[in-house]
Design a protein around this motif. Structure first.
Motif, short mmCIF file in Angstrom:
data_model
loop_
_atom_site.label_atom_id
_atom_site.label_comp_id
_atom_site.label_asym_id
_atom_site.label_seq_id
_atom_site.Cartn_x
_atom_site.Cartn_y
_atom_site.Cartn_z
N GLY A 19 0.79 -1.22 0.00
CA GLY A 19 0.00 0.00 0.00
C GLY A 19 0.82 1.26 0.00
N ARG A 20 1.75 1.38 -0.92
CA ARG A 20 2.47 2.65 -1.07
C ARG A 20 1.47 3.77 -1.33
N VAL A 21 1.86 4.97 -0.95
CA VAL A 21 0.97 6.13 -1.06
C VAL A 21 1.47 7.03 -2.18
N ALA A 22 0.58 7.35 -3.12
CA ALA A 22 0.90 8.25 -4.22
C ALA A 22 0.06 9.51 -4.12
N TYR A 44 -1.82 0.82 -4.74
CA TYR A 44 -1.44 2.08 -4.11
C TYR A 44 -2.65 2.74 -3.46
N ARG A 45 -2.40 3.39 -2.35
CA ARG A 45 -3.37 4.33 -1.81
C ARG A 45 -3.06 5.69 -2.44
N GLY A 92 -0.41 8.18 6.18
CA GLY A 92 0.91 7.85 6.70
C GLY A 92 2.06 8.51 5.97
N GLY A 93 1.77 9.34 4.99
CA GLY A 93 2.84 10.04 4.27
C GLY A 93 2.96 9.57 2.84
N ALA A 94 3.57 10.41 2.01
CA ALA A 94 3.69 10.13 0.57
C ALA A 94 4.95 9.34 0.25
#
Length: 255
Positions: A19-22, A44-45, A92-94
């Motif tokens: 779930g990496r954040v973009a 991705y979130r 949680g941050g980019a």
């Protein structure tokens, strides 16, 4: 704090299932919206940033859990700071920042176009610089990806696109300097599309230019989804590899 890939070798490959954040600017249409869909499909979130709130709220609802819509204008640093705070608190941050927000107000270099010239510099160049500055700390935390959406106009200028080309050439020079400064903690990638079938030409204020460009773009076979697929491919490369610069055109585009 998220673990760094330098501390844990097993994280050296991108792992979308975690779930990496973009964060995507200009996510309300075109390449931005298509990129959100492409990355969400890979796990991705996504944080959708744009001024047209109704559009990004609809897109967030379409993408479901893990997608949030945030009203933000890249020319307004305070709105970006507020957006970064929400991304940190809610996601949680980019891990990835896609600087996609941009305008293409083509036309002759005449005094009547001065407002368009200023607007392009503010959005295309200063907007990307400001968004990156605001999200830089989050990208550093664990090693992130910075994706700057430029244009073939960042390589080839022609009559009628002088200031637009200037913003894209500037984006390329800035990106190369950042690449050298931020590596290996942050990968810097520049995507340079040629003509893409999006709504960009409809925003041109110079009537004669708008008619000509719109007619030309009506025949363009390259879609926003094509470009989004390239972006998703680039950020999914192993962390030891960076696709720093990708130029893509319709096969029949001459310049």
């Amino acid at each position: 704090m998220r673990p760094s890939p330098h501390e844990f070798p097993e994280l050296s490959m991108s792992t979308p299932s975690t779930g990496r954040v973009a964060v995507i600017t200009g996510a309300s249409s075109g390449i931005g919206a298509a990129t959100a869909r492409a990355l969400a499909a890979k796990g991705y979130r996504v944080a959708l940033l744009a001024r047209r709130v109704e559009r990004i709220e609809a897109l967030a609802a379409e993408l479901g859990d893990g997608a949030i819509a945030i009203a933000a204008d890249v020319t307004d640093r305070d709105s970006l700071v507020a957006a970064a705070a929400r991304v940190a608190d809610e996601l949680g941050g980019a891990d990835v920042l896609v600087n996609n927000a941009g305008i293409m107000l083509l036309g002759p270099f005449i005094p009547e176009q001065r407002e368009d010239f200023t607007r392009m510099v503010e959005v295309n160049l200063l907007g990307a610089i400001t968004a990156t500055e605001v999200f830089l700390g989050q990208l550093r935390d664990g090693g992130g990806d910075l994706v700057n959406i430029s244009s073939v106009a960042g390589r080839t200028a022609r009559p009628g696109n002088s200031v637009y080309a200037a913003t894209k050439w500037g984006l390329g020079g800035w990106s190369e300097s950042l690449r050298q400064e931020l590596q290996p903690d942050i990968r810097v990638m520049v995507i340079e599309p040629g003509a893409v079938a999006t709504e960009l030409p409809t925003h041109i204020t110079h009537a004669q230019t708008r008619e000509g460009v719109t007619a030309a773009y009506d025949t363009v076979p390259v879609t926003a989804e094509d470009v989004a697929e390239v972006i998703a491919f680039a950020v999914e490369r192993p962390k030891h590899l960076t696709l720093n610069e990708i130029l893509l055109r319709p096969t029949n585009q001459a310049l």
